[in-house]
Design a protein around this motif. Structure first.
Motif, mmCIF file in Angstrom:
data_model
loop_
_atom_site.group_PDB
_atom_site.id
_atom_site.type_symbol
_atom_site.label_atom_id
_atom_site.label_comp_id
_atom_site.label_asym_id
_atom_site.label_seq_id
_atom_site.Cartn_x
_atom_site.Cartn_y
_atom_site.Cartn_z
ATOM 1 N N SER A 223 -11.079 13.883 -6.611
ATOM 2 C CA SER A 223 -9.705 13.408 -6.758
ATOM 3 C C SER A 223 -9.708 12.229 -7.712
ATOM 4 O O SER A 223 -10.750 11.600 -7.933
ATOM 5 N N ASP A 230 -10.966 14.615 -2.741
ATOM 6 C CA ASP A 230 -9.796 15.355 -2.272
ATOM 7 C C ASP A 230 -10.145 15.898 -0.889
ATOM 8 O O ASP A 230 -10.720 16.973 -0.739
ATOM 9 N N HIS A 316 -1.775 5.030 4.116
ATOM 10 C CA HIS A 316 -1.772 5.254 2.670
ATOM 11 C C HIS A 316 -1.821 3.922 1.923
ATOM 12 O O HIS A 316 -0.982 3.048 2.111
ATOM 13 N N PHE A 321 -4.793 8.289 0.303
ATOM 14 C CA PHE A 321 -4.445 8.090 -1.103
ATOM 15 C C PHE A 321 -3.312 7.079 -1.253
ATOM 16 O O PHE A 321 -2.439 6.976 -0.398
ATOM 17 N N GLU A 325 0.556 7.651 -6.062
ATOM 18 C CA GLU A 325 0.575 9.108 -6.242
ATOM 19 C C GLU A 325 1.906 9.647 -5.718
ATOM 20 O O GLU A 325 1.972 10.324 -4.688
ATOM 21 N N ARG A 327 4.087 11.999 -6.494
ATOM 22 C CA ARG A 327 4.379 13.420 -6.306
ATOM 23 C C ARG A 327 3.603 14.053 -5.157
ATOM 24 O O ARG A 327 3.865 15.187 -4.782
ATOM 25 N N ARG A 328 2.639 13.336 -4.617
ATOM 26 C CA ARG A 328 1.925 13.875 -3.459
ATOM 27 C C ARG A 328 2.870 13.930 -2.249
ATOM 28 O O ARG A 328 2.702 14.784 -1.370
ATOM 29 N N CYS A 329 3.830 13.027 -2.187
ATOM 30 C CA CYS A 329 4.800 13.008 -1.092
ATOM 31 C C CYS A 329 6.168 13.509 -1.549
ATOM 32 O O CYS A 329 6.810 14.308 -0.867
ATOM 33 N N SER A 331 7.558 15.852 -3.181
ATOM 34 C CA SER A 331 7.126 17.132 -3.734
ATOM 35 C C SER A 331 8.191 18.217 -3.699
ATOM 36 O O SER A 331 7.962 19.312 -4.220
#
Length: 344
Positions: A223, A230, A316, A321, A325, A327-329, A331
């Motif tokens: 990652s 990851d 987090h 992560f 980040e 766009r990880r959440c 989404s």
């Protein structure tokens, strides 16, 4: 009350430090019941305005604040109340009153070198006290000069004294093993060997026999954030198998394949919280009810609270992560946003 000593002290301070600083001193004296701008700033605004996150002007950066201060305290108050750019209304803290926001604006203006004025009318007795000292200045000048003579600083130093009178921004917390990464930047060097990571005793011989993380992680999916692993993908690939029970390796985890959708105002995509990826690692009691109350509408979540290490920020930015980040959440695209998502 005998006012003569007060007036003489006033005149002495005027001669020593200058009328501008003295005016600020009297203003503070009458602010006993006023909200504490610094305390409110530390609680709500510090995560962005101490670090410059998302382009926020840093506290005390005169150059960054100059054009904003030029628009006036009323304009700054409006921006703080209604939100501006990525800053949510009231800094994400809907409980802030107008008076508290004015206190925060005044504190931040003062830290940038501007007079902490607001658009709220001052009490009528404030100027009366300062003005009362002026008519007597000529008559009592010898007394004031004598009182100020032993330790009269040069007038040029007055602004520096006034600036130091306002509480300085808190120093960043000392770095630790799992400190929250408020700057949202990756560490220059991560996954240190046990004798160097700050979590193990470097003088213990057993510490040096432990496997270095970089060796242990070498076969796992990579990652670009956090500790560069990851973990979810590695779990799906069965490269790792977390144990659900400390004593019985045969116990299977209770995995909940359920998503929670949180609608987000503005242009950002909605947040998808996947229970599956979390419950593969954690028992429900890790989050409920201490962090999240299992009831619809009972959890007020904002980026401000997350940046303060609350709600999602409990993990987090510490052991999961970082919040950089996005766009990880965020989404789930909103209707009509497909064209925006297609852009590089």
């Amino acid at each position: 009350m005998n006012t003569t000593p007060v007036l003489r002290t006033t005149l002495a301070l005027t001669a020593a430090l200058g009328i501008a600083w003295l005016t600020a001193l009297f203003s503070n004296a009458y602010a006993g019941d006023a909200p504490n701008g610094k305390a409110l700033f530390d609680k709500t605004c510090a995560p962005c305005h101490l670090t410059g996150a998302a382009g926020a002007p840093k506290l005390g950066d005169s150059a960054a604040w100059a054009p904003r201060i030029k628009t006036g305290a009323a304009a700054l108050f409006t921006s703080a109340t209604k939100g501006k750019g990525v800053m949510p209304p009231r800094g994400g803290n809907a409980a802030l009153t107008d008076d508290e926001i004015r206190a925060i604006v005044g504190y931040m203006m003062a830290q940038a070198g501007a007079a902490p004025k607001t658009d709220k009318p001052e009490k009528t007795d404030k100027p009366a006290v300062v003005a009362a000292a002026a008519p007597s200045a000529k008559a009592d000048a010898p007394v004031a000069a004598a009182a100020a003579a032993p330790a009269a600083p040069a007038p040029a130093t007055a602004p520096a004294v006034a600036t130091s009178a306002v509480a300085a921004a808190p120093a960043p917390a000392a770095s630790g093993v799992n400190t929250f990464n408020r700057l949202m930047k990756p560490e220059l060097k991560g996954n240190l060997p046990p004798p160097e990571d700050g979590a193990h005793d470097p003088v213990n011989d057993g510490t040096h026999s432990l496997q270095p993380p970089l060796t242990a992680f070498s076969t796992l999916s990579k990652s670009n954030t956090g500790n560069r692993v990851d973990w979810v993908k590695s779990l799906d690939e069965q490269s790792i198998k977390p144990r659900s029970d400390r004593n019985d390796p045969s116990v299977a985890p209770m995995v909940m394949d359920m998503n929670i959708i949180r609608e987000v105002k503005g242009s950002m995509p909605n947040v998808v919280y996947p229970h599956k990826q979390h419950t593969q690692w954690l028992d429900c009691s890790n989050c409920h009810p201490a962090i999240f109350i299992p009831q619809k509408g009972a959890n007020q979540i904002s980026m401000a609270s997350i940046l303060l290490g609350q709600k999602c920020g409990v993990c987090h930015g510490k052991v999961a992560f970082p919040v950089s980040e996005c766009r990880r959440c965020h989404s789930m695209s909103k209707p009509g946003a497909a064209a925006l998502d297609a852009k590089p």
